[in-house]
Write a protein that holds these residues in place. Structure first.
Motif, PDB file in Angstrom:
ATOM      1  N   PHE A   1       0.837  -1.184   0.000  1.00  0.00           N
ATOM      2  CA  PHE A   1       0.000   0.000   0.000  1.00  0.00           C
ATOM      3  C   PHE A   1       0.873   1.235   0.000  1.00  0.00           C
ATOM      4  O   PHE A   1       1.918   1.273   0.628  1.00  0.00           O
ATOM      5  CB  PHE A   1      -0.928   0.015   1.219  1.00  0.00           C
ATOM      6  CG  PHE A   1      -1.873  -1.157   1.256  1.00  0.00           C
ATOM      7  CD1 PHE A   1      -2.966  -1.185   0.417  1.00  0.00           C
ATOM      8  CD2 PHE A   1      -1.657  -2.219   2.113  1.00  0.00           C
ATOM      9  CE1 PHE A   1      -3.835  -2.257   0.431  1.00  0.00           C
ATOM     10  CE2 PHE A   1      -2.523  -3.294   2.132  1.00  0.00           C
ATOM     11  CZ  PHE A   1      -3.617  -3.317   1.295  1.00  0.00           C
TER      12      PHE A   1
ATOM     13  N   SER B   1       0.579   5.407   0.639  1.00  0.00           N
ATOM     14  CA  SER B   1      -0.222   6.537   1.093  1.00  0.00           C
ATOM     15  C   SER B   1       0.606   7.811   0.989  1.00  0.00           C
ATOM     16  O   SER B   1       1.221   8.254   1.960  1.00  0.00           O
ATOM     17  CB  SER B   1      -0.698   6.321   2.536  1.00  0.00           C
ATOM     18  OG  SER B   1      -1.509   5.170   2.625  1.00  0.00           O
TER      19      SER B   1
ATOM     20  N   GLN C   1      -3.163   2.229  10.448  1.00  0.00           N
ATOM     21  CA  GLN C   1      -4.089   2.302   9.320  1.00  0.00           C
ATOM     22  C   GLN C   1      -3.650   1.368   8.196  1.00  0.00           C
ATOM     23  O   GLN C   1      -4.474   0.669   7.588  1.00  0.00           O
ATOM     24  CB  GLN C   1      -4.187   3.737   8.812  1.00  0.00           C
ATOM     25  CG  GLN C   1      -4.901   4.682   9.767  1.00  0.00           C
ATOM     26  CD  GLN C   1      -4.812   6.131   9.331  1.00  0.00           C
ATOM     27  OE1 GLN C   1      -3.918   6.532   8.573  1.00  0.00           O
ATOM     28  NE2 GLN C   1      -5.743   6.953   9.821  1.00  0.00           N
ATOM     29  N   GLU C   2      -2.354   1.346   7.913  1.00  0.00           N
ATOM     30  CA  GLU C   2      -1.843   0.466   6.862  1.00  0.00           C
ATOM     31  C   GLU C   2      -1.959  -1.002   7.277  1.00  0.00           C
ATOM     32  O   GLU C   2      -2.197  -1.884   6.451  1.00  0.00           O
ATOM     33  CB  GLU C   2      -0.392   0.824   6.542  1.00  0.00           C
ATOM     34  CG  GLU C   2      -0.217   2.207   5.952  1.00  0.00           C
ATOM     35  CD  GLU C   2      -1.074   2.413   4.711  1.00  0.00           C
ATOM     36  OE1 GLU C   2      -0.853   1.720   3.706  1.00  0.00           O
ATOM     37  OE2 GLU C   2      -1.982   3.266   4.759  1.00  0.00           O
TER      38      GLU C   2
ATOM     39  N   GLU D   1      -4.354  -2.186   9.147  1.00  0.00           N
ATOM     40  CA  GLU D   1      -5.765  -2.518   8.952  1.00  0.00           C
ATOM     41  C   GLU D   1      -6.071  -2.747   7.473  1.00  0.00           C
ATOM     42  O   GLU D   1      -6.803  -3.675   7.117  1.00  0.00           O
ATOM     43  CB  GLU D   1      -6.636  -1.397   9.519  1.00  0.00           C
ATOM     44  CG  GLU D   1      -6.575  -1.303  11.034  1.00  0.00           C
ATOM     45  CD  GLU D   1      -7.214  -0.038  11.579  1.00  0.00           C
ATOM     46  OE1 GLU D   1      -7.964   0.625  10.811  1.00  0.00           O
ATOM     47  OE2 GLU D   1      -6.962   0.292  12.760  1.00  0.00           O
ATOM     48  N   ARG D   2      -5.515  -1.916   6.612  1.00  0.00           N
ATOM     49  CA  ARG D   2      -5.746  -2.073   5.169  1.00  0.00           C
ATOM     50  C   ARG D   2      -5.197  -3.401   4.670  1.00  0.00           C
ATOM     51  O   ARG D   2      -5.843  -4.100   3.889  1.00  0.00           O
ATOM     52  CB  ARG D   2      -5.107  -0.904   4.413  1.00  0.00           C
ATOM     53  CG  ARG D   2      -5.803   0.420   4.609  1.00  0.00           C
ATOM     54  CD  ARG D   2      -5.053   1.552   3.932  1.00  0.00           C
ATOM     55  NE  ARG D   2      -4.958   1.357   2.479  1.00  0.00           N
ATOM     56  CZ  ARG D   2      -4.284   2.148   1.673  1.00  0.00           C
ATOM     57  NH1 ARG D   2      -3.609   3.183   2.168  1.00  0.00           N
ATOM     58  NH2 ARG D   2      -4.247   1.926   0.378  1.00  0.00           N
ATOM     59  N   TYR D   3      -3.993  -3.727   5.116  1.00  0.00           N
ATOM     60  CA  TYR D   3      -3.380  -4.994   4.707  1.00  0.00           C
ATOM     61  C   TYR D   3      -4.230  -6.173   5.187  1.00  0.00           C
ATOM     62  O   TYR D   3      -4.520  -7.101   4.425  1.00  0.00           O
ATOM     63  CB  TYR D   3      -1.970  -5.095   5.284  1.00  0.00           C
ATOM     64  CG  TYR D   3      -1.312  -6.431   5.027  1.00  0.00           C
ATOM     65  CD1 TYR D   3      -0.634  -6.673   3.835  1.00  0.00           C
ATOM     66  CD2 TYR D   3      -1.373  -7.456   5.972  1.00  0.00           C
ATOM     67  CE1 TYR D   3      -0.045  -7.899   3.584  1.00  0.00           C
ATOM     68  CE2 TYR D   3      -0.788  -8.691   5.727  1.00  0.00           C
ATOM     69  CZ  TYR D   3      -0.123  -8.900   4.535  1.00  0.00           C
ATOM     70  OH  TYR D   3       0.452 -10.128   4.284  1.00  0.00           O
TER      71      TYR D   3
ATOM     72  N   LYS E   1      -7.396  -6.298   6.055  1.00  0.00           N
ATOM     73  CA  LYS E   1      -8.692  -6.346   5.381  1.00  0.00           C
ATOM     74  C   LYS E   1      -8.544  -6.891   3.967  1.00  0.00           C
ATOM     75  O   LYS E   1      -9.375  -7.687   3.503  1.00  0.00           O
ATOM     76  CB  LYS E   1      -9.311  -4.942   5.351  1.00  0.00           C
ATOM     77  CG  LYS E   1     -10.769  -4.918   4.929  1.00  0.00           C
ATOM     78  CD  LYS E   1     -11.364  -3.536   5.150  1.00  0.00           C
ATOM     79  CE  LYS E   1     -12.849  -3.528   4.786  1.00  0.00           C
ATOM     80  NZ  LYS E   1     -13.461  -2.183   5.046  1.00  0.00           N
ATOM     81  N   ALA E   2      -7.482  -6.497   3.279  1.00  0.00           N
ATOM     82  CA  ALA E   2      -7.227  -6.991   1.931  1.00  0.00           C
ATOM     83  C   ALA E   2      -6.955  -8.493   1.918  1.00  0.00           C
ATOM     84  O   ALA E   2      -7.227  -9.175   0.922  1.00  0.00           O
ATOM     85  CB  ALA E   2      -6.046  -6.244   1.306  1.00  0.00           C
TER      86      ALA E   2
END
Length: 206
Positions: A5, A7, A110-111, A113-115, A117-118
């Motif tokens: 990711f 950002s 945040q990253e 969580e993104r990882y 969730k992905a």
């Protein structure tokens, strides 16, 4: 499939995709929790697609293969939670001391969580000794203990861990202690770590 990711020039990537960062990452984690350099590198080398995963937060070119001016900002380790297929356990959250106070702790989470969730996960669980207010601001809530599979999951089937690694009184279907009256606030907790130090259990649905 692993994920990367970006950002705005600050990006996260699994450490096993960037083995060149093993040594500096070991120094970063050791700056917070001292351990022999060799032992730390060995532990970080266990990062893999099937967990545990060490995520690193970088600032720079955003190039998967590295680049000039790249800075290692932070690290976090993710592992499976026993009996909770939709959950991951977050630990070893650290931001470089030189980069603290700039919001990178929030970005790292945040990253993370993104990882997660992905990768198809729905909940992140963690413990903290003194950063419960920080995590609360990020949406984490106080919760009951869960079991972290750690590196055991890389060489032992999850069903075996579920059978032999249960917390006392753990519910077989949920992987958490059954509901009971537990006094835990952001100021006080009944839980203790292995050294007897108070520890807060928290989670967030992502």
């Amino acid at each position: 499939m692993d994920c990367q990711f970006d950002s705005g020039g600050v990006w996260a990537i699994p450490l096993h995709q960037r083995p060149d960062l093993l040594e500096p990452c070991a120094d970063l984690v050791n700056s917070e929790w001292q351990r022999s350099h060799g032992a730390r590198v060995h532990a970080l080398q266990k990062s893999c697609q099937e967990f545990p995963v060490a995520l690193v937060l970088l600032q720079g070119s955003g190039n998967r293969d590295g680049g000039d001016g790249e800075t290692l900002l932070g690290h976090v380790r993710l592992s499976r939670v026993v009996s909770r297929p939709g959950s991951l356990f977050v630990e070893s959250v650290v931001v470089s001391k030189a980069q603290r106070g700039k919001g990178y702790g929030r970005t790292l989470m945040q990253e993370t969580e993104r990882y997660s969730k992905a990768r198809g996960f729905l909940r992140l669980c963690l413990t903290t000794h003194d950063k419960q207010h920080f995590y609360a601001h990020l949406g984490y809530v106080l919760s009951m203990p869960v079991q972290n599979a750690g590196v055991m999951a890389s060489f032992m089937p999850m069903e075996v861990l579920e059978r032999f690694s249960k917390l006392p009184g753990t519910d077989d279907t949920q992987g958490e202690c059954p509901a009971r009256l537990v006094f835990q606030t952001l100021e006080e907790t009944p839980y203790r770590d292995a050294k007897g130090v108070p520890i807060f259990w928290m989670h967030k649905d992502i």
